[in-house]
Design a protein around this motif. Structure first.
Motif, PDB file in Angstrom:
ATOM      1  N   ALA A   1     -23.513   5.929   9.954  1.00 18.98           N
ATOM      2  CA  ALA A   1     -24.261   7.052  10.519  1.00 18.98           C
ATOM      3  C   ALA A   1     -25.635   6.684  11.069  1.00 18.98           C
ATOM      4  N   GLU A   2     -26.238   5.593  10.559  1.00 19.17           N
ATOM      5  CA  GLU A   2     -27.616   5.262  10.893  1.00 19.17           C
ATOM      6  C   GLU A   2     -27.700   3.914  11.609  1.00 19.17           C
ATOM      7  N   PRO A   3     -28.586   3.784  12.593  1.00 21.27           N
ATOM      8  CA  PRO A   3     -28.687   2.509  13.308  1.00 21.27           C
ATOM      9  C   PRO A   3     -29.390   1.409  12.517  1.00 21.27           C
ATOM     10  N   ARG A   4     -30.245   1.770  11.559  1.00 15.56           N
ATOM     11  CA  ARG A   4     -31.034   0.784  10.819  1.00 15.56           C
ATOM     12  C   ARG A   4     -30.955   1.108   9.332  1.00 15.56           C
ATOM     13  N   VAL A   5     -30.349   0.224   8.567  1.00 17.37           N
ATOM     14  CA  VAL A   5     -30.187   0.449   7.125  1.00 17.37           C
ATOM     15  C   VAL A   5     -30.743  -0.755   6.370  1.00 17.37           C
ATOM     16  N   ALA A   6     -31.613  -0.507   5.406  1.00 20.75           N
ATOM     17  CA  ALA A   6     -32.168  -1.560   4.551  1.00 20.75           C
ATOM     18  C   ALA A   6     -31.822  -1.239   3.104  1.00 20.75           C
ATOM     19  N   VAL A   7     -31.355  -2.242   2.383  1.00 20.81           N
ATOM     20  CA  VAL A   7     -30.910  -2.049   1.003  1.00 20.81           C
ATOM     21  C   VAL A   7     -31.623  -3.039   0.103  1.00 20.81           C
ATOM     22  N   ARG A   8     -32.391  -2.533  -0.846  1.00 17.34           N
ATOM     23  CA  ARG A   8     -32.981  -3.400  -1.858  1.00 17.34           C
ATOM     24  C   ARG A   8     -32.167  -3.232  -3.137  1.00 17.34           C
ATOM     25  N   SER A   9     -31.888  -4.338  -3.794  1.00 17.51           N
ATOM     26  CA  SER A   9     -30.986  -4.265  -4.940  1.00 17.51           C
ATOM     27  C   SER A   9     -31.407  -5.237  -6.024  1.00 17.51           C
ATOM     28  N   GLY A  10     -30.873  -4.993  -7.209  1.00 12.94           N
ATOM     29  CA  GLY A  10     -31.017  -5.939  -8.292  1.00 12.94           C
ATOM     30  C   GLY A  10     -30.018  -7.071  -8.136  1.00 12.94           C
ATOM     31  N   HIS A  11     -30.014  -7.971  -9.105  1.00 12.36           N
ATOM     32  CA  HIS A  11     -29.080  -9.095  -9.085  1.00 12.36           C
ATOM     33  C   HIS A  11     -27.720  -8.646  -9.623  1.00 12.36           C
ATOM     34  N   GLY A  12     -26.657  -9.234  -9.068  1.00 12.39           N
ATOM     35  CA  GLY A  12     -25.325  -9.037  -9.613  1.00 12.39           C
ATOM     36  C   GLY A  12     -24.731  -7.660  -9.401  1.00 12.39           C
ATOM     37  N   VAL A  13     -25.169  -6.952  -8.345  1.00 16.65           N
ATOM     38  CA  VAL A  13     -24.619  -5.619  -8.085  1.00 16.65           C
ATOM     39  C   VAL A  13     -23.593  -5.641  -6.948  1.00 16.65           C
ATOM     40  N   GLY A  14     -23.252  -6.827  -6.458  1.00 17.95           N
ATOM     41  CA  GLY A  14     -22.209  -6.931  -5.440  1.00 17.95           C
ATOM     42  C   GLY A  14     -22.706  -6.803  -4.016  1.00 17.95           C
ATOM     43  N   LYS A  15     -23.933  -7.246  -3.745  1.00 16.22           N
ATOM     44  CA  LYS A  15     -24.457  -7.065  -2.384  1.00 16.22           C
ATOM     45  C   LYS A  15     -23.780  -7.988  -1.375  1.00 16.22           C
ATOM     46  N   THR A  16     -23.376  -9.192  -1.785  1.00 18.65           N
ATOM     47  CA  THR A  16     -22.680 -10.089  -0.853  1.00 18.65           C
ATOM     48  C   THR A  16     -21.282  -9.560  -0.557  1.00 18.65           C
ATOM     49  N   TRP A  17     -20.602  -9.056  -1.561  1.00 17.42           N
ATOM     50  CA  TRP A  17     -19.300  -8.398  -1.360  1.00 17.42           C
ATOM     51  C   TRP A  17     -19.444  -7.243  -0.382  1.00 17.42           C
ATOM     52  N   LEU A  18     -20.511  -6.467  -0.563  1.00 22.43           N
ATOM     53  CA  LEU A  18     -20.764  -5.312   0.288  1.00 22.43           C
ATOM     54  C   LEU A  18     -21.043  -5.733   1.723  1.00 22.43           C
ATOM     55  N   ALA A  19     -21.867  -6.769   1.913  1.00 17.89           N
ATOM     56  CA  ALA A  19     -22.183  -7.240   3.265  1.00 17.89           C
ATOM     57  C   ALA A  19     -20.949  -7.764   3.968  1.00 17.89           C
ATOM     58  N   ALA A  20     -20.081  -8.475   3.235  1.00 15.57           N
ATOM     59  CA  ALA A  20     -18.838  -8.976   3.831  1.00 15.57           C
ATOM     60  C   ALA A  20     -17.931  -7.834   4.251  1.00 15.57           C
ATOM     61  N   ARG A  21     -17.822  -6.820   3.419  1.00 13.49           N
ATOM     62  CA  ARG A  21     -16.970  -5.678   3.757  1.00 13.49           C
ATOM     63  C   ARG A  21     -17.515  -4.930   4.966  1.00 13.49           C
ATOM     64  N   ALA A  22     -18.833  -4.807   5.050  1.00 11.54           N
ATOM     65  CA  ALA A  22     -19.443  -4.156   6.210  1.00 11.54           C
ATOM     66  C   ALA A  22     -19.137  -4.928   7.490  1.00 11.54           C
ATOM     67  N   ALA A  23     -19.205  -6.254   7.424  1.00 15.80           N
ATOM     68  CA  ALA A  23     -18.920  -7.085   8.595  1.00 15.80           C
ATOM     69  C   ALA A  23     -17.488  -6.904   9.068  1.00 15.80           C
ATOM     70  N   LEU A  24     -16.541  -6.933   8.148  1.00 12.62           N
ATOM     71  CA  LEU A  24     -15.131  -6.794   8.516  1.00 12.62           C
ATOM     72  C   LEU A  24     -14.831  -5.381   9.012  1.00 12.62           C
ATOM     73  N   TRP A  25     -15.421  -4.377   8.377  1.00 13.78           N
ATOM     74  CA  TRP A  25     -15.211  -2.996   8.843  1.00 13.78           C
ATOM     75  C   TRP A  25     -15.662  -2.839  10.285  1.00 13.78           C
ATOM     76  N   PHE A  26     -16.882  -3.282  10.594  1.00  9.03           N
ATOM     77  CA  PHE A  26     -17.412  -3.077  11.937  1.00  9.03           C
ATOM     78  C   PHE A  26     -16.575  -3.826  12.966  1.00  9.03           C
ATOM     79  N   LEU A  27     -16.214  -5.060  12.653  1.00 10.44           N
ATOM     80  CA  LEU A  27     -15.474  -5.890  13.606  1.00 10.44           C
ATOM     81  C   LEU A  27     -14.118  -5.276  13.936  1.00 10.44           C
ATOM     82  N   TYR A  28     -13.374  -4.854  12.925  1.00 17.31           N
ATOM     83  CA  TYR A  28     -12.016  -4.366  13.156  1.00 17.31           C
ATOM     84  C   TYR A  28     -11.959  -2.896  13.544  1.00 17.31           C
ATOM     85  N   SER A  29     -13.070  -2.188  13.405  1.00 21.99           N
ATOM     86  CA  SER A  29     -13.087  -0.770  13.761  1.00 21.99           C
ATOM     87  C   SER A  29     -13.633  -0.492  15.156  1.00 21.99           C
ATOM     88  N   HIS A  30     -14.248  -1.493  15.766  1.00 20.50           N
ATOM     89  CA  HIS A  30     -14.872  -1.303  17.075  1.00 20.50           C
ATOM     90  C   HIS A  30     -14.375  -2.384  18.027  1.00 20.50           C
TER      91      HIS A  30
END
Length: 216
Positions: A45-74
């Motif tokens: 929904a937003e053009p600019r998203v910034a996420v601050r997080s603690g350690h071990g909350v799955g941010k790399t998993w999340l970034a990978a999923r975001a990359a694959l979603w955008f690539l295959y959805s557009h």
């Protein structure tokens, strides 16, 4: 346009509207918990998203999923990813992208190498290191996503160079990292109305709440 192409575009439109649905129907496996799902839907929904997080909350998993979603959805989109070092690009974020692509519920098309996933000449995801800002120039697409993993450690020069590729009508940026420095572009993003700032504290992670491993 043949029937297979029509079907693919129909599915892509559905996926573009809901990145969580894409993860469930295309990737399978572990599904996002509430804060991760909030980030994915904010990125839709937003053009600019910034996420601050603690350690071990799955941010790399999340970034990978975001990359694959955008690539295959557009169709004919470009996804650029970076991190402070080439090792982090190749061995952390792109290791997770390769894993999710390999274990996907649906067979995903494309040619996958260490830091590149290409569906066509003008439709690809690419991992770039931050030692040469000029590497971020020359990429243009109607649909472009830039992901900065471990964003507090990305040099200011890279943020400046990246502005040039964010000119498409559907460009998106995801900054994600641990809030380790009280200055710089990542810090400033949470104080700017141009950014949607989100926080994922360690104490909200289901593994901490339940006292057991729910999300590896």
């Amino acid at each position: 346009m043949n029937d297979d192409t029509r079907t693919s575009l129909f599915i892509a439109r559905h996926w573009a509207r809901d990145p969580v649905l894409f993860g469930w129907s295309a990737l399978g496996g572990d599904q996002p918990w509430s804060a991760q799902a909030e980030v994915l839907r904010a990125l839709r929904a937003e053009p600019r998203v910034a996420v601050r997080s603690g350690h071990g909350v799955g941010k790399t998993w999340l970034a990978a999923r975001a990359a694959l979603w955008f690539l295959y959805s557009h169709p004919h989109s470009i996804v650029l990813t970076t991190a402070p070092t080439h090792r982090q690009v190749r061995s952390v974020l792109w290791a997770e992208i390769r894993r999710q692509h390999r274990t996907a519920k649906k067979k995903l098309s494309g040619t996958l190498t260490d830091t590149r996933l290409a569906l066509d000449d003008d439709w690809f995801a690419l991992g770039l290191s931050t030692d040469e800002p000029e590497r971020f120039q020359g990429y243009h697409s109607k649909h472009l996503l830039l992901i900065m993993d471990e964003a507090p450690g990305v040099p200011v020069e890279i943020f400046e160079a990246a502005r040039g590729v964010l000119t498409g009508e559907h460009s998106r940026v995801l900054l994600i990292g641990n809030p380790t420095t009280p200055s710089g572009p990542f810090y400033d993003a949470f104080r700017s109305p141009e950014w949607r700032g989100l926080h994922i504290p360690c104490t909200a992670c289901p593994n901490v709440v339940e006292g057991r491993v729910i999300h590896p």
